[in-house]
Design a protein around this motif. Sequence first.
Motif, mmCIF file in Angstrom:
data_model
loop_
_atom_site.group_PDB
_atom_site.id
_atom_site.type_symbol
_atom_site.label_atom_id
_atom_site.label_comp_id
_atom_site.label_asym_id
_atom_site.label_seq_id
_atom_site.Cartn_x
_atom_site.Cartn_y
_atom_site.Cartn_z
ATOM 1 N N ALA A 5 6.551 16.515 -2.501
ATOM 2 C CA ALA A 5 5.747 16.300 -1.290
ATOM 3 C C ALA A 5 4.459 15.570 -1.642
ATOM 4 C CB ALA A 5 5.441 17.634 -0.614
ATOM 5 N N PHE A 49 5.334 11.976 -2.393
ATOM 6 C CA PHE A 49 5.605 11.272 -1.141
ATOM 7 C C PHE A 49 4.296 10.964 -0.415
ATOM 8 C CE2 PHE A 49 10.122 12.631 -1.269
ATOM 9 C CZ PHE A 49 10.700 11.445 -0.887
ATOM 10 N N ALA A 50 3.348 11.921 -0.435
ATOM 11 C CA ALA A 50 2.065 11.692 0.229
ATOM 12 C C ALA A 50 1.325 10.538 -0.442
ATOM 13 C CB ALA A 50 1.223 12.972 0.194
ATOM 14 N N GLY A 80 2.958 7.466 0.632
ATOM 15 C CA GLY A 80 2.622 7.194 2.029
ATOM 16 C C GLY A 80 1.250 6.566 2.178
ATOM 17 N N VAL A 81 0.299 6.997 1.306
ATOM 18 C CA VAL A 81 -1.059 6.454 1.393
ATOM 19 C C VAL A 81 -1.123 5.062 0.763
ATOM 20 C CG1 VAL A 81 -3.409 6.783 0.553
ATOM 21 C CG2 VAL A 81 -2.151 8.709 1.499
ATOM 22 N N ASN A 123 -0.331 -0.976 -0.185
ATOM 23 C CA ASN A 123 -1.424 -1.651 -0.914
ATOM 24 C C ASN A 123 -0.804 -2.539 -1.991
ATOM 25 O OD1 ASN A 123 -2.780 0.109 0.690
ATOM 26 N ND2 ASN A 123 -4.075 0.960 -0.928
ATOM 27 N N PHE A 183 12.327 6.868 3.307
ATOM 28 C CA PHE A 183 10.896 6.618 3.383
ATOM 29 C C PHE A 183 10.489 5.437 2.491
ATOM 30 C CE2 PHE A 183 6.393 8.054 2.615
ATOM 31 C CZ PHE A 183 5.988 7.939 3.919
ATOM 32 N N MET A 242 12.282 2.092 4.938
ATOM 33 C CA MET A 242 11.036 1.788 5.634
ATOM 34 C C MET A 242 10.216 0.752 4.874
ATOM 35 S SD MET A 242 10.012 5.477 7.199
ATOM 36 C CE MET A 242 8.444 4.997 7.879
#
Lengths: 209, 122
Positions: free
Chosen positions: A45, A48-49, A52-53, A57, A201, A205
């Motif tokens: 998790a 993944f976070a 995600g952030v 970039n 993800f 995506m």
Amino acid sequence: MFDNTASSLAASGVPRYHLTEEHHPENGTLLGFWLYLMSDCLIFACLFAVYGVLGRNYAAGPSGADLFDLPLVAVNTSLLLLSSITYGFAMLEMQRDRLKATLVWLGITGVLGAGFLGLELYEFAHLIHEGAGPQRSAFLSSFFTLVGTHGLHVAFGIIWLVTLMFQVGKHGLIPENRRRLMCLSMFWHFLDVIWIGVFTFVYLMGVLP
Amino acid sequence: MSAHNDHHHHADDGHSHGTLKSYVTGFVLAVILTAIPFWLVMGKVFSDSSVTAMVILGFAAVQIVVHMVYFLHMNAKSEGGWTMLALIFTLVLVVIALSGSLWVMYHLNHNMMPAHDMRHMP
């Protein structure tokens, strides 16, 4: 109140420190292993976070749409999914006490897992060769960390699987080996669950504009 | 031998086993739930990419539940409910970690210099 109860218990003979109807898990190993998987889930998790952030970039470097080869990811996904059901078949054969069939299905699972790992290493080598290594951008750092951690889990799963195949071959389907096979079953299916998150993800995506 | 195994099967009663039917059902569902997102993205079915993202995230959530039920045999009764309790607790932490990070970091670049000006710098 407490003293009163304690003294009445002491008066009645044997003191009891827990409720007799309290349920104790009959096989603590599987529950303990499940708790390990849940803590492993928290590691993923966090990764993944991070992805995600930082996943967009690019530092003026290549993006997911430039790099990801979706047909390759589809092959990889089907290899891992197939290995999940072949492990399921191994567990079914184990319940029927068929040693040889269990070993055959475990072997097929191992081959599929190794195929997954091989394709992932090929993808990583290809990316690094193109100059899109983990040091290129925050996107690629987080990508390699997340997907690499999953691949490392699969690698350890394969080592565990081969070890268990030798153990089962030598000692047979004794209760200890059944317990170990059940733990590895949870581990293997758990890795497939994490991969659902990765291909959705990160890959699918990641190529969206 | 069989008496011994009966005893053994009783010993790990707290863990539910799968059947051939449940594994095959789970596998077929998983294949369908994997193929549709790949088709949606590779075939560029929706023109709006945020719609595609939402739909494939929905498919992933459903597929995770399918794997949990058919492959990991999750139910409210195994190990006296403790596996389900641990799972719910973990899910709460995962949701807090993921949504919290994305929410806080969404404004990460707001006060930064515009990135494209870097090209004109010496």
